[in-house]
Design a protein around this motif. Structure first.
Motif, short mmCIF file in Angstrom:
data_model
loop_
_atom_site.label_atom_id
_atom_site.label_comp_id
_atom_site.label_asym_id
_atom_site.label_seq_id
_atom_site.Cartn_x
_atom_site.Cartn_y
_atom_site.Cartn_z
N ASP A 137 -23.94 2.87 23.52
CA ASP A 137 -23.19 2.90 24.77
C ASP A 137 -22.78 1.50 25.20
N ALA A 138 -23.63 0.52 24.92
CA ALA A 138 -23.35 -0.86 25.31
C ALA A 138 -22.15 -1.44 24.55
N GLU A 139 -21.74 -0.80 23.47
CA GLU A 139 -20.62 -1.31 22.66
C GLU A 139 -19.27 -0.68 23.03
N MET A 140 -19.26 0.33 23.86
CA MET A 140 -18.02 1.06 24.14
C MET A 140 -16.98 0.20 24.87
N ASN A 141 -17.32 -0.36 26.01
CA ASN A 141 -16.36 -1.21 26.74
C ASN A 141 -15.99 -2.44 25.94
N PRO A 142 -16.95 -3.12 25.30
CA PRO A 142 -16.57 -4.28 24.48
C PRO A 142 -15.63 -3.93 23.33
N LEU A 143 -15.77 -2.75 22.75
CA LEU A 143 -14.87 -2.34 21.66
C LEU A 143 -13.44 -2.22 22.19
N GLU A 144 -13.28 -1.53 23.30
CA GLU A 144 -11.95 -1.40 23.90
C GLU A 144 -11.40 -2.77 24.29
N ALA A 145 -12.24 -3.59 24.90
CA ALA A 145 -11.80 -4.92 25.34
C ALA A 145 -11.42 -5.80 24.16
N THR A 146 -12.09 -5.66 23.04
CA THR A 146 -11.74 -6.43 21.84
C THR A 146 -10.33 -6.06 21.38
N ALA A 147 -10.03 -4.78 21.36
CA ALA A 147 -8.69 -4.35 20.98
C ALA A 147 -7.65 -4.89 21.97
N VAL A 148 -7.99 -4.87 23.26
CA VAL A 148 -7.07 -5.38 24.28
C VAL A 148 -6.84 -6.88 24.10
N LEU A 149 -7.91 -7.63 23.85
CA LEU A 149 -7.77 -9.07 23.66
C LEU A 149 -6.91 -9.41 22.44
N LEU A 150 -7.07 -8.65 21.37
CA LEU A 150 -6.24 -8.89 20.18
C LEU A 150 -4.78 -8.55 20.47
N ALA A 151 -4.56 -7.44 21.16
CA ALA A 151 -3.18 -7.06 21.51
C ALA A 151 -2.55 -8.12 22.41
N GLU A 152 -3.31 -8.62 23.35
CA GLU A 152 -2.78 -9.63 24.27
C GLU A 152 -2.47 -10.92 23.52
N GLN A 153 -3.30 -11.27 22.54
CA GLN A 153 -3.03 -12.46 21.74
C GLN A 153 -1.73 -12.29 20.94
N ILE A 154 -1.53 -11.12 20.39
CA ILE A 154 -0.28 -10.84 19.66
C ILE A 154 0.91 -10.93 20.60
N ASN A 155 0.76 -10.38 21.79
CA ASN A 155 1.86 -10.44 22.77
C ASN A 155 2.19 -11.88 23.14
N ARG A 156 1.16 -12.73 23.28
CA ARG A 156 1.40 -14.13 23.60
C ARG A 156 2.12 -14.84 22.46
N ILE A 157 1.67 -14.58 21.24
CA ILE A 157 2.29 -15.21 20.06
C ILE A 157 3.76 -14.82 19.96
N SER A 158 4.04 -13.55 20.19
CA SER A 158 5.41 -13.05 20.06
C SER A 158 6.24 -13.28 21.32
N ASP A 159 5.59 -13.73 22.39
CA ASP A 159 6.26 -13.95 23.67
C ASP A 159 6.94 -12.67 24.17
N ASP A 160 6.22 -11.55 24.00
CA ASP A 160 6.74 -10.23 24.37
C ASP A 160 5.56 -9.37 24.80
N ARG A 161 5.51 -9.01 26.07
CA ARG A 161 4.37 -8.26 26.62
C ARG A 161 4.22 -6.85 26.06
N GLU A 162 5.21 -6.36 25.38
CA GLU A 162 5.16 -5.01 24.83
C GLU A 162 5.05 -4.99 23.31
N PHE A 163 5.02 -6.16 22.68
CA PHE A 163 5.11 -6.24 21.22
C PHE A 163 3.97 -5.51 20.53
N ALA A 164 2.73 -5.75 20.93
CA ALA A 164 1.58 -5.14 20.24
C ALA A 164 1.63 -3.61 20.34
#
Length: 178
Positions: A137-164
């Motif tokens: 159970d302790a890994e559920m929120n961190p798993l989702e947040a990890t995916a969000v952080l990676l998506a946000e990093q991709i969006n920053r690299i591409s300079d497009d908030r919807e890219f990921a």
């Protein structure tokens, strides 16, 4: 020699549901809301309540598939610039996790970093994690947040908030057509 953690052996899971959750979190970040939109959160909670055990497993696998796909994109982007994806992504990701102690308790950071490293080296994150037993159970929120952080990093690299989100949606559409 093939690895037991080869992505070809991994269940894909419910990528659409995982993407919906990640996209919802990204919009909350970009809309500069410190708290989740109550209406959006209620919809997500209602959705989660309908999943049942098999649905939860499918959502977990879908989230791991997102992590794998995001890391694959990041690996290709890093290779274009002669950078190592692990060296480029993991230190920043871990530093961000450490700044979010309510989401990432210290004991889950190595697991989340391990998922990212597994995906960055071409392994299935969910099969890699599966070697160590069931998800906690302790890994559920961190798993989702990890995916969000990676998506946000991709969006920053591409300079497009919807890219990921678009990247995954287009991959799902292409899969549906074949």
């Amino acid at each position: 020699m093939s690895s037991p953690c080869d992505p070809a052996n991994a269940p894909v899971g419910d990528v659409g549901a995982a993407l919906m959750m990640v996209d919802s979190r990204l919009h909350a970040i970009y809309d500069d809301k410190t708290d989740a939109d109550p209406e959006q959160q209620e919809l997500l909670d209602q959705f989660a309540a309908t999943l049942g055990p098999l649905g939860v497993d499918a959502l977990l696998n879908g989230t791991c598939t997102l992590i794998y796909m995001y890391m694959k994109w990041l690996r290709m982007a890093c290779q274009e610039h002669d950078k190592d994806v692990i060296e480029y992504v993991v230190p920043t990701l871990v530093a961000t996790m450490r700044m979010m102690p309510r989401t990432f308790r210290p004991e889950v950071i190595p697991t989340m970093a391990g998922l990212v490293v597994a995906a960055g080296t071409g392994l299935s994150p969910n099969l890699w994690r599966g070697q160590y037993g069931r998800w906690t159970d302790a890994e559920m929120n961190p798993l989702e947040a990890t995916a969000v952080l990676l998506a946000e990093q991709i969006n920053r690299i591409s300079d497009d908030r919807e890219f990921a989100t678009r990247l995954i949606a287009e991959a799902l559409t292409a899969t549906d057509k074949s």
